[in-house]
Design an enzyme around this catalytic site. Sequence first.
Site: not given
Length: 585
Positions: A142, A144, A146, A166, A262, A492, A530
């Site tokens: 159970r 909040h 359901g 659920k 979560d 490519k 470089n």
Amino acid sequence: MGHCCSKSISVVNNNDSITATDHPKPPPQSQEAAARTPAAVSNSFACSPFQSPLPAGVPPSPSPGRTPGKKFRWPLPPPSPAKPIMSAIMRRFGSGKQGLKENQSPIAEGKGGKEGERQLDKNFGYSKNFGAKYELGKEVGRGHFGHTCWAKGKKGSLKGKSVAVKIISKAKMTTAIAVEDVRREVKILKALCGHKHMIKFYDVFEDANNVYIVMELCEGGELLDRILSRGGRYPEEDAKIIVEQMLSVISFCHLQGVVHRDLKPENFLFTTRDEDALMKVIDFGLSDFIRPDQRLNDIVGSAYYVAPEVLHRSYNVEADMWSIGVIAYILLCGSRPFWSRTESGIFRSVLRANPNFDDSPWPAVSSEAKDFVRRLLNKDHRKRMTAAQAVTHPWLRDGNLAVPLDILIYKLVKSYLRATPLKRAALKALSKALTDDELVYLRAQFKLLEPKDGCVSLSNFKTALMRHATDVMTDSRVLDILNLMEPLAYKKMSFEEFCAAAISVYQLEALEGWEQIASIAFEYFEQEGNRVISVEELALEMNMAPGAYSLLNGWIRNSDAKLSFLGYTKFLHGVTIRSSNTRHS
């Protein structure tokens, strides 16, 4: 859903809320209670194996094995970075939310709105004949919003089969965000349930009062229960098997553009009680769609497993990898890497403390395992391994686990294609200095693109991505990245150039041998890439304002006006612009 309390009763994780009894009692041992569902999660810590900093005989409050209660008053200075959570929760669920007690609330934050000013549309368009197809049985959890029930099919392919249902109360959907959370959870479950480590989704129904999500019934219990039954930790070889299953399913989710948000031991269930039973990830009530370059900013999750960047309100799928790192740490040593007696203390620990790899049993743990955990618990999300990279880490490499396609290579190749010639030359030099360990991952990704004549083009990237596509890719807009890779349609790319395009400088910097890699790379860069460059040109290359000229002066050698070693490494990083609010509805 993410929460910050634990009770000895199954609770339902429904859309960022939790309800639990005030007086803990031992969890029932019946088959129904033991058969956890995606919506029912046991939080029993009768004998926690996790180490307590308190003296012997002093009961912890809360127990180190529990996720502590939410504290809306912050007694410890400085203020917690999650202090705005309370007002955000009220915005998400409405100011009239009942039962939001201090020790019952989740970490959850969403955007506010004016839903109370208009009538919410709670019609989802789902089938309305639930009662004709299923017979509900005993309640097993159970929350909040359901509760969750055991049920049996009355007709069709599931006739006589036990399932988990659920049941989400529409009366508790007081905001448009809460309604959308349910719709999104169903969509994700339906699209991704084909993966063997995803909980199976069967159907969804609704009536005037509730939404009914019918799913697979997992009778093997939670990963958390098994950790406790083993005395708090897993042998290293057994821990590998658990982590491999996590990485397999989470890499699939991330490729689809879904972030779970979560992940914790309570949200991994075993299909049966057999030791070698398959493990499945559950509870996508906090999950969201996310584009490859998007940053989410709402604070969600469970305190012990929340990533630093979530508390900083700017995160992507890397937050899930942090959570897996926390779980792996627990599996290997039996204690949490970040702990405090208060939630605000946990957050501070996550943001500032480093995990302890010195105390027992860490000296007996392999160096590969410790390196694996460290690379997941890196506070800089850019240096953290992806799920696909973690599969190729030396600790797991002997497991014969298939390497999944990594959405990260799409992001990196897209950036490479839009880089300047000097930046591409710098990256090519870096790719020549890569170690064999890093090349394992790149070779695997290149092979997944199915090159022709040793080269890949845009069509290879598109085919590989579409091979794994599900319906949620439309919502997460992952496929949009192919449009940004359009320059590859006219050329490519060989494996050598692919390596230059698909390497992450930040992740390489996290390696112990980074200095040697960078030194070797700079030698290649000196030979081939470089060149003489002015401060003004370098600023233009990096899209920096004239105000940065004084900083860039130190990057260019006075002797020949070329990039110095410092300038080369800084140039590789480029300029990071942190997005402020990139969440789109």
